[in-house]
Design an enzyme around this catalytic site. Sequence first.
Site, PDB file in Angstrom:
ATOM      1  N   CYS A  92       3.415  -5.220  -3.216  1.00  0.00           N
ATOM      2  CA  CYS A  92       4.068  -6.266  -2.419  1.00  0.00           C
ATOM      3  C   CYS A  92       3.060  -7.063  -1.602  1.00  0.00           C
ATOM      4  O   CYS A  92       3.437  -7.963  -0.860  1.00  0.00           O
ATOM      5  CB  CYS A  92       5.128  -5.654  -1.506  1.00  0.00           C
ATOM      6  SG  CYS A  92       6.556  -5.010  -2.411  1.00  0.00           S
ATOM      7  N   GLU A  94       1.307  -6.544   1.035  1.00  0.00           N
ATOM      8  CA  GLU A  94       1.194  -6.507   2.494  1.00  0.00           C
ATOM      9  C   GLU A  94      -0.044  -5.751   2.946  1.00  0.00           C
ATOM     10  O   GLU A  94      -0.366  -5.746   4.135  1.00  0.00           O
ATOM     11  CB  GLU A  94       2.439  -5.880   3.133  1.00  0.00           C
ATOM     12  CG  GLU A  94       2.584  -4.379   2.979  1.00  0.00           C
ATOM     13  CD  GLU A  94       3.343  -3.984   1.731  1.00  0.00           C
ATOM     14  OE1 GLU A  94       3.902  -2.878   1.703  1.00  0.00           O
ATOM     15  OE2 GLU A  94       3.401  -4.808   0.788  1.00  0.00           O
TER      16      GLU A  94
END
Length: 244
Positions: A92, A94
């Site tokens: 993702c 992050e």
Amino acid sequence: VRRTAEIAFGSAESEEYISLKDYDKNPYRMDFGWTSNNSVFAELGMDYSNVVSRIWKNGEPGFAWLENMRKYGRMADPQNDKDRRAAGGNPCLEQTLESYELCCLVETFPERHENLEDFKKTLEIAFMYAKTVTLGKTHWPQSNRVMQRNRRIGCSMSGIAQFIASKGMHELKVWSDEGYKHIQATDERLSEWLAIPKSIKTTSIKPSGTVSLLAGATPGVHAPESRYYIRRVRLSTDSELVQP
């Protein structure tokens, strides 16, 4: 394995790559294209229009500014080059990662706290837990080597939209900044106590999912999409959760 995910990185100049999720061009990929989050390595000042036309159509590919990922921890702080070996990120995106590296993420919920001091206590416990996890080893020597050197942690927040709604944007900035300082002090103390390196990175905002549901919080920085949901859960016919 409960759940797996993957991310693919490619060049913004590659028409083939940035069109992988254009199912008008590649209809055969429709059945499996969703299994990968696709991103391009972006450069500051580049022409984004060709990639943006694909994003407008199907939401991908995303952008990863690898130069910034390597040079900075928080963009508000001076360049530190701590992550100069970073080669990409988790699915993702992050959290930046080196080759062979795994990420160690933990989640907190500031809106569930009465005041900043209470939240700091949660941050300390959450970070301590994540730091302890870095003491473990995987089955892969290459991964162990890089993870033991970096001790990378992503101490995250969820329910951010709820926090802003109840306490305002200014308080979010104060809690975030003071919380970050507290995590740095906690990391320094724990690292000395455990006789291990300080973590190369310490915070993140992960998109969340099931964990935020357990806390009754909106996931990560996402805004709530609806007041009510119908949530369907698929179970195996032989699951212990299904009545005989």
